[in-house]
Scaffold this motif. Structure first.
Motif, PDB file in Angstrom:
ATOM      1  N   PHE A 123      72.832  22.304  79.464  1.00  0.00           N
ATOM      2  CA  PHE A 123      71.727  23.201  79.140  1.00  0.00           C
ATOM      3  C   PHE A 123      70.523  22.438  78.581  1.00  0.00           C
ATOM      4  N   ILE A 124      70.767  21.449  77.745  1.00  0.00           N
ATOM      5  CA  ILE A 124      69.645  20.693  77.178  1.00  0.00           C
ATOM      6  C   ILE A 124      68.929  19.886  78.262  1.00  0.00           C
ATOM      7  N   PRO A 125      69.639  19.161  79.142  1.00  0.00           N
ATOM      8  CA  PRO A 125      68.927  18.536  80.267  1.00  0.00           C
ATOM      9  C   PRO A 125      68.164  19.542  81.124  1.00  0.00           C
ATOM     10  N   MET A 126      68.695  20.742  81.288  1.00  0.00           N
ATOM     11  CA  MET A 126      67.969  21.767  82.040  1.00  0.00           C
ATOM     12  C   MET A 126      66.681  22.162  81.322  1.00  0.00           C
ATOM     13  N   LEU A 218      69.582  38.627  87.231  1.00  0.00           N
ATOM     14  CA  LEU A 218      68.753  37.717  88.029  1.00  0.00           C
ATOM     15  C   LEU A 218      67.452  38.368  88.509  1.00  0.00           C
ATOM     16  N   PRO A 219      67.460  39.605  89.013  1.00  0.00           N
ATOM     17  CA  PRO A 219      66.171  40.220  89.394  1.00  0.00           C
ATOM     18  C   PRO A 219      65.208  40.346  88.222  1.00  0.00           C
ATOM     19  N   VAL A 220      65.735  40.612  87.036  1.00  0.00           N
ATOM     20  CA  VAL A 220      64.880  40.701  85.849  1.00  0.00           C
ATOM     21  C   VAL A 220      64.228  39.346  85.575  1.00  0.00           C
ATOM     22  N   ALA A 221      65.017  38.284  85.697  1.00  0.00           N
ATOM     23  CA  ALA A 221      64.490  36.943  85.461  1.00  0.00           C
ATOM     24  C   ALA A 221      63.402  36.589  86.467  1.00  0.00           C
ATOM     25  N   VAL A 222      63.625  36.924  87.729  1.00  0.00           N
ATOM     26  CA  VAL A 222      62.634  36.626  88.768  1.00  0.00           C
ATOM     27  C   VAL A 222      61.342  37.398  88.512  1.00  0.00           C
ATOM     28  N   VAL A 242      67.349  31.677  80.636  1.00  0.00           N
ATOM     29  CA  VAL A 242      68.476  32.213  79.868  1.00  0.00           C
ATOM     30  C   VAL A 242      68.992  33.488  80.524  1.00  0.00           C
ATOM     31  N   ILE A 243      68.070  34.364  80.893  1.00  0.00           N
ATOM     32  CA  ILE A 243      68.462  35.626  81.523  1.00  0.00           C
ATOM     33  C   ILE A 243      69.211  35.376  82.828  1.00  0.00           C
ATOM     34  N   PHE A 253      71.247  29.583  74.899  1.00  0.00           N
ATOM     35  CA  PHE A 253      69.976  29.792  74.210  1.00  0.00           C
ATOM     36  C   PHE A 253      69.288  28.481  73.840  1.00  0.00           C
ATOM     37  N   THR A 254      69.975  27.350  74.005  1.00  0.00           N
ATOM     38  CA  THR A 254      69.284  26.076  73.774  1.00  0.00           C
ATOM     39  C   THR A 254      68.226  25.826  74.846  1.00  0.00           C
ATOM     40  N   LEU A 255      68.266  26.573  75.938  1.00  0.00           N
ATOM     41  CA  LEU A 255      67.176  26.490  76.914  1.00  0.00           C
ATOM     42  C   LEU A 255      65.836  26.833  76.268  1.00  0.00           C
TER      43      LEU A 255
END
Length: 291
Positions: A123-126, A218-222, A242-243, A253-255
């Protein structure tokens, strides 16, 4: 960053609370499994059938064969060395992401993320990719070839009409995947079969039971990315990631640690004279002559 005193105290209190929670969770994990509890799946991937388990199984490798091949040389070393390399990368990455914040906020937030640092997850590399991938869109291939669904950078670029950036991200992903598939076509067939099988979980809660499955999130995130892209609200990108995460745990949540650097990037890009900042519109053909 300037805050009035009440807001500053509230932020410090929040960060200290998050740090306390993070340290407690870290201690619990260390007492149960030792460091690198998520990185174990990466190290162990080549020591048996790679995709014979299920999401949620302890030690199950979930990512593409390309990621497994990329870390193969390191995976041939001892487990302690492998784990501590991932932990060190996470520790440095999180510190870099939080550096724009005042120390009174950055230090407790780093401690809040200590569980993710010691897990060895990606997650941190992301989050680092979310920052560095703004001017270097090809870096989003890393997200596409690991957790897949949080790879929202290309959607961001497409919503802004930055088609070269989209092309670079897609080309990098396709090239890496193709090279990987040429080396291990069987593993890619196994991974696709694994993904199809695990898709049955997409409409159910995976992670916290009160959070809807990824097919709903995923649709919410997009939509969030598309809404934020045109005005350049880059801080929303890690929120959307995160979503869009396949299953949400505390580590997801580290994103959000990408937000300070993205806000810094926004400020830098908006400075007059920057080549990558906002540009003035061309003169209208109906403008009055100036000479």
């Amino acid at each position: 960053m300037e805050f009035d005193l009440p807001k500053r105290l509230a932020l410090v209190t929040l960060c200290l609370t998050l740090a306390a929670v993070g340290l407690i969770e870290t201690r619990v994990h260390l007492s149960l499994t030792g460091p690198g509890w998520d990185a174990w799946a990466y190290w162990d991937a080549w020591r048996g059938a790679m995709y014979d388990g299920s999401v949620g199984d302890s030690g199950q490798f979930l990512y593409s064969p390309a990621f497994a091949q990329a870390i193969w040389p390191l995976a041939q070393t001892t487990w302690p060395l492998f784990a501590w390399v991932f932990i060190l990368l996470n520790a440095v990455g999180l510190a870099w992401l939080l550096k724009p914040l005042p120390p009174m906020l950055a230090v407790p937030l780093w401690l809040a993320g200590s569980q993710e640092v010691l897990s060895g997850n990606v997650f941190i590399p992301m989050a680092v990719v979310a920052v560095l991938g703004m001017p270097r869109s090809y870096l989003w291939a890393f997200v596409a070839l690991t957790k897949i669904t949080p790879c929202l950078g290309p959607i961001w670029f497409a919503a802004r009409g930055e088609w070269r950036a989209v092309a670079r991200a897609v080309a990098a992903t396709v090239c890496l995947a193709s090279a990987s598939a040429l080396l291990a076509p069987g593993l890619w067939l196994d991974w696709f079969a694994f993904l199809v099988d695990q898709a049955r979980l997409s409409d159910t809660a995976v992670g916290y039971p009160f959070i809807p499955g990824p097919i709903f999130r995923l649709p919410v995130a997009v939509l969030l990315v598309v809404w934020a892209a045109r005005p350049g609200r880059t801080w929303t990108l890690p929120v959307a990631m995160v979503i869009a995460t396949p299953f949400i745990w505390n580590g997801s949540f580290t994103l959000l640690a990408a937000i300070p650097r993205l806000r810094e990037y926004d400020s830098s890009a908006a400075r007059p004279g920057r080549a990558d900042g906002p540009r003035a519109p061309p003169p209208s053909s109906t403008s009055a002559p100036t000479g």
